[in-house]
Motif scaffolding. Sequence first.
Motif, mmCIF file in Angstrom:
data_model
loop_
_atom_site.group_PDB
_atom_site.id
_atom_site.type_symbol
_atom_site.label_atom_id
_atom_site.label_comp_id
_atom_site.label_asym_id
_atom_site.label_seq_id
_atom_site.Cartn_x
_atom_site.Cartn_y
_atom_site.Cartn_z
ATOM 1 N N UNK A 1 86.757 -17.176 23.987
ATOM 2 C CA UNK A 1 85.891 -16.868 25.178
ATOM 3 C C UNK A 1 86.502 -15.445 25.341
ATOM 4 N N UNK A 2 87.554 -15.115 24.861
ATOM 5 C CA UNK A 2 88.212 -13.725 25.021
ATOM 6 C C UNK A 2 87.089 -12.662 24.116
ATOM 7 N N UNK A 3 86.654 -13.191 23.056
ATOM 8 C CA UNK A 3 86.277 -12.318 22.077
ATOM 9 C C UNK A 3 84.444 -12.299 22.895
ATOM 10 N N UNK A 4 83.888 -13.403 23.268
ATOM 11 C CA UNK A 4 82.619 -13.454 23.736
ATOM 12 C C UNK A 4 82.578 -12.865 24.915
ATOM 13 N N UNK A 5 83.500 -12.886 25.937
ATOM 14 C CA UNK A 5 83.252 -12.077 26.838
ATOM 15 C C UNK A 5 83.238 -10.421 26.864
ATOM 16 N N UNK A 6 83.706 -10.019 25.734
ATOM 17 C CA UNK A 6 83.580 -8.568 25.285
ATOM 18 C C UNK A 6 82.089 -8.239 24.959
ATOM 19 N N UNK A 7 81.676 -9.240 24.128
ATOM 20 C CA UNK A 7 80.189 -9.150 23.439
ATOM 21 C C UNK A 7 79.240 -9.441 24.543
ATOM 22 N N UNK A 8 79.530 -10.256 25.710
ATOM 23 C CA UNK A 8 78.666 -10.489 26.696
ATOM 24 C C UNK A 8 78.460 -9.036 27.658
ATOM 25 N N UNK A 9 79.569 -8.545 27.735
ATOM 26 C CA UNK A 9 79.636 -7.166 28.886
ATOM 27 C C UNK A 9 78.825 -6.106 28.066
ATOM 28 N N UNK A 10 78.861 -6.233 26.632
ATOM 29 C CA UNK A 10 78.201 -5.366 25.811
ATOM 30 C C UNK A 10 76.557 -5.235 26.071
ATOM 31 N N UNK B 1 87.829 1.796 18.280
ATOM 32 C CA UNK B 1 86.727 1.144 17.543
ATOM 33 C C UNK B 1 86.286 -0.151 18.064
ATOM 34 N N UNK B 2 85.576 -0.428 19.054
ATOM 35 C CA UNK B 2 85.375 -1.726 19.408
ATOM 36 C C UNK B 2 83.999 -2.367 18.939
ATOM 37 N N UNK B 3 84.033 -3.361 18.179
ATOM 38 C CA UNK B 3 82.670 -3.799 17.638
ATOM 39 C C UNK B 3 81.828 -4.045 18.495
ATOM 40 N N UNK B 4 80.474 -3.458 18.299
ATOM 41 C CA UNK B 4 79.492 -3.583 19.077
ATOM 42 C C UNK B 4 79.110 -2.091 20.280
ATOM 43 N N UNK B 5 80.298 -1.401 20.100
ATOM 44 C CA UNK B 5 80.218 -0.211 21.062
ATOM 45 C C UNK B 5 81.061 -0.365 22.339
#
Length: 415
Positions: free
Chosen positions: A190-199, A284-288
Amino acid sequence: MLVTGGALAACGGSDDGPAADGKIHLTIATFNEFGYENLIPEYEASHPNIKIEQTKTGQSAPHHQNLLTKLGAGSGLADIEAIEEGFLSQVLDKSGQFNDLKEIGPADVKPERWLKWKADAATTKDGKVIGYGTDIGPVAMCYRKDLFEAAGLPTDPEQVKAMFATWDSYFEAGKRFVDNSEVAWFDSASQVFNVMQNQLPTGYYDTSNNLVIETNAAIKANWDKVTRAVTEGQSAKLVAWGPEWNTGFKTSAFATKTCPSWMMGPVEGNSGPENAGKWAITDAVPGGPTNWGGSYLTVPKQSKHPKEAAELAAWLTAPEQQIKAFKAKGPFPSQLGALDSPDLLSLANDYFVTPNTAQVFASQAKKVERAQFKGEQDGNIQDNVIAPALQAVEQGTAPDDGWKQAVEGAKKLAK
């Protein structure tokens, strides 16, 4: 902002006119750590006619539940109410119950003080400004340099950036890592997914406040990537903010961590002195670039002293005060004057092997182009639907079944 446990503290607006002591009493209601404990006495010292009482809850959800209840009741709110970004849309829907800070605030406080996306998020469609921006959560990535080296992964910053270029390359590096280590690649799905979601340009809701979790294909694509990594053994399967998650930092249970600026405190505090100098931070954040967290100070129309409240809110959110708050408690400034200040950029956290940590996050903040629209149940969906569904997958539920659980739960909340 970082969410931790705590008890709900009730608060009410001030009375009409000066109190018996001849002073105007102002109340401010916040949650978690805004870093105002030393700033409030400083303001009172320079404004001898003002007395300020701060009440603070540990969790953002109870704070906002309390706020919405008192909005409905028409009484009981503080002169200044803090609002977290995940609950902002609910306040914007009730913007008529909040003062327009362009009208009652100091004339020299303009939206240009803040990063554009930060100011835009608290501006209504008809141009009212209902909140002064406090902190933000620009995202970087934290990683254990020593664990990378032990698993045969590169530790040179430029090579690490290449591994973190995209989510595909990040998870591919995770596969290589877990094949050569007894340690997990990341702490929690969920901690990884939240960043992906915010992108994503569009999150759980579109800008008309319609739930789109089922029709936004990008959300499902992110779900598939994260849950595939879970099935490959990349997750430590820890529940964020729980005791095992806290201990996981100290016991080196995982090698990477999605890292908004406010996460530096938990990383250091939970990892302990024995792991000092092992964590590094990369921009460097995956996805920007993206943002995770941040709040605003509002002045409800229930306030009996709206002008004085707006003046206090403006002062608390000025660059100088935000830098002081960051030094005290870690909320990262959202004001351009602070992000360009040598006083901020010279700050470094010696716990991390990366020098000039403040520069990393200031740079990341400026790369964010827009704030994702957060729907009325956005925060609840993330915390109470998505996180449990991903935890179920981490405990053995099939990813497709977990996705169905997530979609059904989001629909129930959005009714």
